[in-house]
Write a protein that holds these residues in place. Structure first.
Motif, PDB file in Angstrom:
ATOM      1  N   GLU A  13       0.817  -1.215   0.000  1.00 17.30           N
ATOM      2  CA  GLU A  13       0.000   0.000   0.000  1.00 17.30           C
ATOM      3  C   GLU A  13       0.851   1.266   0.000  1.00 17.30           C
ATOM      4  N   SER A  31      -6.454   1.727  -0.494  1.00 13.11           N
ATOM      5  CA  SER A  31      -5.897   1.121   0.722  1.00 13.11           C
ATOM      6  C   SER A  31      -6.912   0.201   1.398  1.00 13.11           C
ATOM      7  N   PRO A  65     -13.776   2.202   5.415  1.00 11.67           N
ATOM      8  CA  PRO A  65     -14.369   3.342   4.683  1.00 11.67           C
ATOM      9  C   PRO A  65     -14.536   4.610   5.515  1.00 11.67           C
ATOM     10  N   LEU A 117      -7.805   0.534   4.465  1.00 12.05           N
ATOM     11  CA  LEU A 117      -8.406   1.234   5.601  1.00 12.05           C
ATOM     12  C   LEU A 117      -9.923   1.090   5.557  1.00 12.05           C
ATOM     13  N   TYR A 146     -12.567   5.779   7.883  1.00  9.39           N
ATOM     14  CA  TYR A 146     -11.287   6.474   7.976  1.00  9.39           C
ATOM     15  C   TYR A 146     -10.887   7.067   6.634  1.00  9.39           C
ATOM     16  N   LYS A 147     -11.251   6.380   5.560  1.00  7.16           N
ATOM     17  CA  LYS A 147     -10.964   6.917   4.226  1.00  7.16           C
ATOM     18  C   LYS A 147     -11.687   8.241   4.024  1.00  7.16           C
ATOM     19  N   GLU A 148     -12.960   8.281   4.439  1.00  2.81           N
ATOM     20  CA  GLU A 148     -13.749   9.513   4.311  1.00  2.81           C
ATOM     21  C   GLU A 148     -13.142  10.634   5.147  1.00  2.81           C
ATOM     22  N   ILE A 157      -5.175   6.568  -0.752  1.00 11.39           N
ATOM     23  CA  ILE A 157      -6.199   6.373   0.282  1.00 11.39           C
ATOM     24  C   ILE A 157      -7.312   5.457  -0.219  1.00 11.39           C
ATOM     25  N   LEU A 158      -7.794   5.708  -1.421  1.00 15.07           N
ATOM     26  CA  LEU A 158      -8.949   4.977  -1.933  1.00 15.07           C
ATOM     27  C   LEU A 158      -8.656   3.495  -2.198  1.00 15.07           C
ATOM     28  N   GLY A 200      -7.177  11.548  -3.712  1.00 16.07           N
ATOM     29  CA  GLY A 200      -6.916  10.652  -2.595  1.00 16.07           C
ATOM     30  C   GLY A 200      -5.520  10.088  -2.514  1.00 16.07           C
TER      31      GLY A 200
END
Length: 137
Positions: free
Chosen positions: A14, A46, A50, A48, A52-54, A43-44, A68
């Motif tokens: 990642e 990864s 959703p 992680l 935390y992505k937001e 980010i998108l 992202g």
């Protein structure tokens, strides 16, 4: 593996780390060896959650692009390993900011004692203000 918290870890695939030649003032090469590092994190794509992505996408950080991608540049150290560690630590801090749970603050009522003290001090201040400038004989 980069450990963010007890529950969240990022895989090596990642995070993309590219070594570059460090640039000094005026564009000259500071070191002959490529010791500076650019860290790239999508980010998108990864793993992680959703939520935390937001939160990461909502940050107003210049390191995060609109599509992202997080780019962190590290060239403060002379060795490549230290610059890699620095970039990873800064990415970890950024993600930890998004992971932190924002608790809603509960409005608390003032206690009876604090209300009474406030009224008492206000009235005392009012009395002393009223007496200011007046001379008693």
């Amino acid at each position: 593996m980069l450990k963010i918290s007890n529950a969240i870890e990022l895989a090596d695939w990642e995070i993309e780390i590219t070594q570059i030649r460090a640039q000094g003032a005026g564009g000259q090469n500071v070191n002959k060896v490529a010791s500076a590092v650019h860290l790239r994190f999508d980010i998108l794509r990864s793993t992680l959650p959703p939520v935390y992505k937001e939160r990461l996408m909502a940050f107003s950080d210049q390191r995060i692009s609109k599509d992202g991608i997080v780019i962190i540049k590290a060239q403060s150290f002379r060795t490549l390993e230290l610059n890699k560690e620095d970039a990873l630590a800064r990415l970890q801090e950024l993600i930890q900011e998004a992971v932190k749970f924002q608790k809603a603050r509960r409005a608390t009522k003032p206690t009876k004692g604090s209300q009474r003290r406030r009224v008492d001090t206000k009235t005392q201040k009012g009395k002393t203000k009223a007496l200011r400038g007046k001379v008693k004989l």
